[in-house]
Design a protein around this motif. Structure first.
Motif, short mmCIF file in Angstrom:
data_model
loop_
_atom_site.label_atom_id
_atom_site.label_comp_id
_atom_site.label_asym_id
_atom_site.label_seq_id
_atom_site.Cartn_x
_atom_site.Cartn_y
_atom_site.Cartn_z
N ALA A 60 0.85 -1.19 0.00
CA ALA A 60 0.00 0.00 0.00
C ALA A 60 0.89 1.25 0.00
N MET A 61 0.62 2.15 -0.94
CA MET A 61 1.43 3.37 -1.04
C MET A 61 0.58 4.48 -1.62
N ASP A 62 0.64 5.64 -1.00
CA ASP A 62 -0.10 6.81 -1.46
C ASP A 62 0.91 7.88 -1.84
N LEU A 63 0.89 8.31 -3.10
CA LEU A 63 1.85 9.31 -3.56
C LEU A 63 1.68 10.66 -2.89
N ARG A 64 0.58 10.86 -2.18
CA ARG A 64 0.39 12.09 -1.43
C ARG A 64 1.05 12.02 -0.05
N ASP A 65 1.54 10.85 0.32
CA ASP A 65 2.07 10.60 1.66
C ASP A 65 3.54 10.17 1.58
N PRO A 66 4.49 11.07 1.82
CA PRO A 66 5.91 10.71 1.72
C PRO A 66 6.30 9.53 2.61
N ALA A 67 5.71 9.42 3.79
CA ALA A 67 6.06 8.33 4.71
C ALA A 67 5.70 6.97 4.11
N SER A 68 4.56 6.90 3.40
CA SER A 68 4.16 5.62 2.82
C SER A 68 5.08 5.25 1.65
N ILE A 69 5.60 6.23 0.95
CA ILE A 69 6.53 5.96 -0.15
C ILE A 69 7.85 5.44 0.40
N GLU A 70 8.34 6.06 1.44
CA GLU A 70 9.59 5.60 2.07
C GLU A 70 9.42 4.20 2.64
N ALA A 71 8.25 3.92 3.22
CA ALA A 71 7.98 2.59 3.77
C ALA A 71 7.95 1.54 2.65
N ALA A 72 7.39 1.91 1.50
CA ALA A 72 7.35 0.98 0.36
C ALA A 72 8.76 0.67 -0.13
N ALA A 73 9.63 1.68 -0.15
CA ALA A 73 11.01 1.47 -0.58
C ALA A 73 11.73 0.52 0.39
N ARG A 74 11.48 0.69 1.68
CA ARG A 74 12.10 -0.21 2.66
C ARG A 74 11.57 -1.63 2.50
N ALA A 75 10.27 -1.76 2.25
CA ALA A 75 9.68 -3.09 2.09
C ALA A 75 10.25 -3.80 0.86
N ALA A 76 10.43 -3.07 -0.23
CA ALA A 76 10.99 -3.66 -1.44
C ALA A 76 12.42 -4.12 -1.21
N GLU A 77 13.20 -3.30 -0.54
CA GLU A 77 14.60 -3.64 -0.26
C GLU A 77 14.68 -4.85 0.67
N ALA A 78 13.79 -4.90 1.66
CA ALA A 78 13.80 -6.01 2.61
C ALA A 78 13.42 -7.32 1.93
N GLU A 79 12.46 -7.27 1.02
CA GLU A 79 11.96 -8.48 0.37
C GLU A 79 12.90 -8.98 -0.73
N PHE A 80 13.43 -8.07 -1.53
CA PHE A 80 14.19 -8.47 -2.71
C PHE A 80 15.68 -8.10 -2.67
N GLY A 81 16.05 -7.20 -1.76
CA GLY A 81 17.45 -6.82 -1.64
C GLY A 81 17.89 -5.71 -2.56
N ARG A 82 17.05 -5.37 -3.54
CA ARG A 82 17.40 -4.32 -4.48
C ARG A 82 16.18 -3.98 -5.32
N VAL A 83 16.26 -2.86 -6.04
CA VAL A 83 15.28 -2.50 -7.05
C VAL A 83 16.06 -2.09 -8.30
N ASP A 84 15.75 -2.73 -9.42
CA ASP A 84 16.44 -2.45 -10.67
C ASP A 84 15.67 -1.49 -11.57
N VAL A 85 14.34 -1.51 -11.45
CA VAL A 85 13.49 -0.73 -12.34
C VAL A 85 12.41 -0.03 -11.51
N LEU A 86 12.23 1.25 -11.76
CA LEU A 86 11.14 2.01 -11.15
C LEU A 86 10.26 2.55 -12.26
N VAL A 87 8.98 2.17 -12.25
CA VAL A 87 8.02 2.67 -13.22
C VAL A 87 7.05 3.61 -12.51
N ASN A 88 7.19 4.89 -12.79
CA ASN A 88 6.30 5.91 -12.21
C ASN A 88 5.08 6.04 -13.12
#
Length: 259
Positions: A60-88
């Motif tokens: 869950a991520m809301d682009l109006r909420d910076p904290a939720s975006i940062e939390a999503a980035a942490r979750a992705a890193e924790a699950e996969f160890g990296r992010v290669d592609v970002l599609v905005n």
């Protein structure tokens, strides 16, 4: 497979273009972090990604909420160890009325999601790419950022802003082996273009069918665009086959825009 083993984050992944992008990336071999406000829609897409043999993480991520975006980035890193592609991909259509009738809140909310939300997502996910000196960022804009669409000034202005953001960001991260590109779709079949055509028809006192025909008439192919057409282009730009493409703006518009 163009993206075999890559990890991709897609914003607005539950419906429309975002859904098609997520499934296309998975078909090309990527594991996908699905982000958006509707977790129910993302769970359905996640199951389809998994059925294609790839891993999926709905967040869950809301682009109006910076904290939720940062939390999503942490979750992705924790699950996969990296992010290669970002599609905005995520964005809002904003109001449909003459500029002088638009409320400040409507104007600012359009920019808050379409421009500031893209900035915040890049800010959250780029540091890992910079550290690893590799990555691809794809931003979904619109041909409305380059040609007029009456009564849609906030949307048009926000999509034009993304062009400048992509070109400048490409220079800022190029030394780190990261590419940044924009895809500008034309009218994409689905709920949003149906809403736009309804508003255009009402403003011009014509039928929705006539508004659709007039819109398609501006295309050499005389048609709107399928979400899958956009997804295919995004997947190409995300992959190593586009290794020499950065800072670019690619139209997927059936010829509605050619610049």
């Amino acid at each position: 497979m163009l993206l075999d083993g890559a990890v991709a984050v897609v914003t607005g992944a539950g419906t429309g273009i975002g859904r098609e992008i997520s499934l296309r990336l998975a078909a090309d071999g990527a594991d996908v972090v699905l982000t958006g406000r509707s977790t129910e829609a993302m769970e359905e897409v996640a199951e389809l990604v998994r059925s294609a043999g790839r891993r999926a993480l709905p967040v869950a991520m809301d682009l109006r909420d910076p904290a939720s975006i940062e939390a999503a980035a942490r979750a992705a890193e924790a699950e996969f160890g990296r992010v290669d592609v970002l599609v905005n991909n995520s964005g809002v259509g904003g109001p449909s009325k003459p500029m002088w009738e638009i409320d400040l809140e409507e104007w600012e909310d359009t920019f808050r999601v379409n421009v500031t939300g893209t900035f915040l997502a890049c800010k959250a996910f780029l540091p890992g790419m910079v550290a690893r000196k590799s990555g691809s960022v794809v931003v979904v804009g619109s041909v409305t950022g380059k040609r007029p669409l009456v009564n849609r000034t906030p949307y048009a202005a926000s999509k034009t802003a993304l062009i400048g953001m992509v070109r400048t960001l490409a220079w800022e991260v190029g030394a780190y082996g990261i590419r940044v590109n924009l895809v500008s779709p034309g009218g994409v079949e689905g709920e949003r273009i149906n809403w736009v055509l309804e508003q255009q028809a009402a403003a011009r006192n014509i039928t929705v069918e006539q508004a659709r025909a007039d819109f398609a008439e501006g295309s050499p192919l005389k048609r709107l665009v399928d979400a899958g057409d956009v997804a295919d282009t995004v997947a190409y730009l995300a992959s190593s086959r586009a290794a020499a493409i950065t800072g670019d703006d690619i139209n997927v518009s059936a010829g509605l825009a050619m610049y």
